[in-house]
Design an enzyme around this catalytic site. Structure first.
Site: not given
Length: 224
Positions: A65, A172
């Protein structure tokens, strides 16, 4: 580790590099999305996910992440190192600007405009214009397989992307799972988008987020 199913994209990349490795996947589906959370809340949840992974005694912890890396990397390294090296993932600005054209970074609102990402731009952009594009709701839509919401979020981010951009960085892991839609949306405004880390002829990248400017892990102790 990741907040949700974006972990699948990061896992696939690791599997290509290390098909022999045993992988432990740790995520936070009940707490996803992490992007809108405060730094304190996000860090707390990231630490819990990391602790769950650490219980399996891995050789290293990869933070898939970008948002968690940008906001929680120091806390994660303080908790787990030196016993378990922690490897962060950040938007791939350094390889993206190598092509020389204008660059856009699609990322969560929490990553977009953060001091960490701004620092990466200042350090690696080398005069290339970089546009930060917040992708409101995209990670959540991907997580819940909400087709209409995905299309709406992608279209909104594409509208914020300058027409002359030649490289789009996917900041992302969730975004790679809808890479074809992103490619189509960007090409509507910019006919020549190109990858930041993929080989020629492949767009978008595998994950564009895993980059040469990612924070390096600290060394593991010599005794293994």
């Amino acid at each position: 580790m990741d907040s949700g199913i974006g972990l699948l994209a990061a896992t696939a990349a690791v599997r290509r590099l290390r098909p022999d490795a045993d992988l432990v996947l740790s995520l936070d589906p009940d707490g996803m999305p992490w992007g809108p959370r405060t730094t304190e809340d996000l860090t707390s949840r990231a630490l819990a996910v990391a602790d769950a992974a650490a219980a399996h005694r891995p050789d290293a912890l990869i933070i898939g992440c970008n948002t968690a890396t940008v906001h929680a990397l120091p806390a994660l390294r303080a908790r787990l190192e030196p016993g378990i090296p922690v490897i962060g993932t950040v938007p791939a600005i350094k390889p993206a600007v190598a092509g020389g054209g204008p660059v856009a970074i699609w990322a969560t609102p929490a990553t977009t405009g953060s001091p960490y990402q701004r620092g990466l731009i200042e350090e690696f952009a080398d005069g290339v214009r970089v546009t930060e594009v917040p992708c409101w709701g995209l990670a959540e839509a991907v997580e819940h397989a909400d087709e209409a919401a995905i299309d709406t979020a992608v279209a909104a981010a594409a509208a914020l992307t300058p027409d002359d951009v030649t490289t789009v960085v996917l900041g992302c892991t969730h975004y790679e799972l809808v890479a074809d839609r992103i490619r189509a949306a960007v090409r509507n405004g910019s006919p020549t988008p190109s990858p930041c880390t993929a080989p020629p002829g492949r767009w978008p990248p595998r994950p564009c987020a895993a980059s040469a400017n990612s924070p390096p892990p600290r060394p593991r102790p010599t005794a293994r």
